[in-house]
Design a protein around this motif. Sequence first.
Motif, mmCIF file in Angstrom:
data_model
loop_
_atom_site.group_PDB
_atom_site.id
_atom_site.type_symbol
_atom_site.label_atom_id
_atom_site.label_comp_id
_atom_site.label_asym_id
_atom_site.label_seq_id
_atom_site.Cartn_x
_atom_site.Cartn_y
_atom_site.Cartn_z
ATOM 1 N N ARG A 132 0.818 -1.103 0.004
ATOM 2 C CA ARG A 132 0.025 -0.029 0.106
ATOM 3 C C ARG A 132 0.942 1.310 0.105
ATOM 4 N N SER A 133 2.043 1.270 0.900
ATOM 5 C CA SER A 133 2.811 2.456 1.065
ATOM 6 C C SER A 133 3.572 2.784 -0.456
ATOM 7 N N ALA A 134 4.028 1.460 -1.202
ATOM 8 C CA ALA A 134 4.715 1.545 -2.348
ATOM 9 C C ALA A 134 3.670 2.152 -3.520
ATOM 10 N N ALA A 135 2.582 1.439 -3.227
ATOM 11 C CA ALA A 135 1.535 2.018 -4.424
ATOM 12 C C ALA A 135 0.926 3.535 -4.304
ATOM 13 N N THR A 136 0.920 4.018 -3.039
ATOM 14 C CA THR A 136 0.519 5.507 -2.778
ATOM 15 C C THR A 136 1.820 6.347 -3.092
ATOM 16 N N ALA A 137 3.081 5.950 -2.871
ATOM 17 C CA ALA A 137 4.325 6.439 -3.179
ATOM 18 C C ALA A 137 4.516 6.701 -4.775
ATOM 19 N N ALA A 138 4.226 5.629 -5.342
ATOM 20 C CA ALA A 138 4.216 5.718 -6.840
ATOM 21 C C ALA A 138 3.149 6.522 -7.652
ATOM 22 N N ALA A 139 2.037 6.540 -6.936
ATOM 23 C CA ALA A 139 0.792 7.366 -7.411
ATOM 24 C C ALA A 139 0.952 8.702 -7.302
ATOM 25 N N VAL A 140 1.613 9.043 -6.062
ATOM 26 C CA VAL A 140 1.931 10.499 -5.784
ATOM 27 C C VAL A 140 3.178 11.008 -6.768
ATOM 28 N N LEU A 141 4.314 10.169 -6.659
ATOM 29 C CA LEU A 141 5.674 10.567 -7.216
ATOM 30 C C LEU A 141 5.324 10.772 -8.826
ATOM 31 N N VAL A 142 4.773 9.807 -9.365
ATOM 32 C CA VAL A 142 4.912 9.763 -11.004
ATOM 33 C C VAL A 142 4.400 11.135 -11.665
ATOM 34 N N PRO A 143 3.069 11.641 -11.139
ATOM 35 C CA PRO A 143 2.781 12.695 -11.718
ATOM 36 C C PRO A 143 3.490 14.205 -11.133
ATOM 37 N N LEU A 144 3.697 14.141 -10.046
ATOM 38 C CA LEU A 144 4.415 15.169 -9.305
ATOM 39 C C LEU A 144 5.674 15.368 -10.334
ATOM 40 N N TRP A 145 6.616 14.092 -10.359
ATOM 41 C CA TRP A 145 7.674 14.131 -10.785
ATOM 42 C C TRP A 145 7.707 14.598 -12.359
ATOM 43 N N VAL A 146 6.565 14.172 -13.063
ATOM 44 C CA VAL A 146 6.380 14.652 -14.655
ATOM 45 C C VAL A 146 6.319 16.235 -14.558
ATOM 46 N N LEU A 147 5.620 16.840 -13.421
ATOM 47 C CA LEU A 147 5.509 18.260 -13.421
ATOM 48 C C LEU A 147 6.742 18.814 -13.177
ATOM 49 N N LEU A 148 7.523 18.382 -12.125
ATOM 50 C CA LEU A 148 8.876 18.936 -11.970
ATOM 51 C C LEU A 148 9.831 18.726 -13.167
ATOM 52 N N CYS A 149 9.841 17.647 -13.955
ATOM 53 C CA CYS A 149 10.594 17.418 -15.242
ATOM 54 C C CYS A 149 10.320 18.589 -16.137
ATOM 55 N N LEU A 150 8.872 18.786 -16.092
ATOM 56 C CA LEU A 150 8.531 19.730 -16.991
ATOM 57 C C LEU A 150 9.144 21.323 -16.897
ATOM 58 N N VAL A 151 9.115 21.495 -15.361
ATOM 59 C CA VAL A 151 9.780 22.720 -14.977
ATOM 60 C C VAL A 151 11.167 22.778 -15.385
ATOM 61 N N ASN A 152 11.959 21.773 -15.490
ATOM 62 C CA ASN A 152 13.264 21.615 -15.883
ATOM 63 C C ASN A 152 13.060 21.823 -17.196
ATOM 64 N N LEU A 153 12.575 21.156 -17.895
ATOM 65 C CA LEU A 153 12.566 21.223 -19.481
ATOM 66 C C LEU A 153 12.271 22.732 -19.888
ATOM 67 N N THR A 154 11.462 23.260 -19.073
ATOM 68 C CA THR A 154 10.959 24.680 -19.399
ATOM 69 C C THR A 154 12.184 25.535 -19.081
ATOM 70 N N ILE A 155 12.865 25.430 -18.246
ATOM 71 C CA ILE A 155 14.203 26.254 -17.784
ATOM 72 C C ILE A 155 15.473 25.847 -18.696
ATOM 73 N N GLY A 156 15.483 24.674 -19.081
ATOM 74 C CA GLY A 156 16.248 24.280 -20.306
ATOM 75 C C GLY A 156 16.051 24.864 -21.599
ATOM 76 N N VAL A 157 15.110 25.088 -21.774
ATOM 77 C CA VAL A 157 14.729 25.912 -23.159
ATOM 78 C C VAL A 157 14.708 27.272 -23.091
ATOM 79 N N LEU A 158 14.147 27.830 -22.169
ATOM 80 C CA LEU A 158 14.057 29.368 -21.856
ATOM 81 C C LEU A 158 15.283 29.974 -21.445
ATOM 82 N N ALA A 159 15.936 29.306 -20.363
ATOM 83 C CA ALA A 159 17.034 30.059 -19.665
ATOM 84 C C ALA A 159 18.364 29.409 -20.230
ATOM 85 N N ALA A 160 18.552 28.212 -20.576
ATOM 86 C CA ALA A 160 19.601 27.529 -21.241
ATOM 87 C C ALA A 160 19.990 27.669 -22.649
ATOM 88 N N GLY A 161 18.798 27.892 -23.318
ATOM 89 C CA GLY A 161 18.732 28.010 -24.841
ATOM 90 C C GLY A 161 18.680 26.813 -25.684
#
Length: 194
Positions: A132-161
């Motif tokens: 149950r803990s592992a299922a909850t952790a995966a269910a919370v982490l995956v969408p949150l992590w996709v969002l955080l990686c999108l922020v990283n992608l945006t920074i790579g495009v806008l700030a790093a060129g």
Amino acid sequence: MRLPRFLLAGVLLLAAVFLLTSLFAQPPFHGVGVTAAAVFLPVWCVISVVNARLGVVSAGYRPAEEALVLLPVFGVPAVLAGLGWLASSTLWDGGPVIQTGRAPALFAAGLALWGAILLIAGLLTRKPSPARSAATAAAVLVPLWVLLCLVNLTIGVLAAGYTVAEEIPVFLLNVAVPAAVAVAAWGLARRTAS
């Protein structure tokens, strides 16, 4: 004993927030430590208070007992956040801002975040089980992590060129590593429980 697991969860969450703040900050930003503390402290306060509330309501502890436990549960990671803030402002001129070696730092942040979520899920559920803990952790982490990686992608495009085409493979790799660990741990815990 729950206290060491809560302290470890707090330290892992703080490490993830500090790493992500260091990755997302762009020079000449000098507020990594203060920003990490400003993000971490309210989140950790809510988690600590929820834990205390569950201790009173679900476990039947007296409020005075839970208040004593709340002190180290919130206080130790909060002091570490303050020390990170202080070290950041005095040793690294407000940094560090991670310029090179970003992928390993991002993977470490993702794994620390997953570990914190996994521990918190096990500590805040009524009838915890590894599956149950592992299922909850995966269910919370995956969408949150996709969002955080999108922020990283945006920074790579806008700030790093970088172009979006250059960032997409990096984005997919950044998402895949922590998400794969979380999903694999969930699958392993489910198979072990059966």
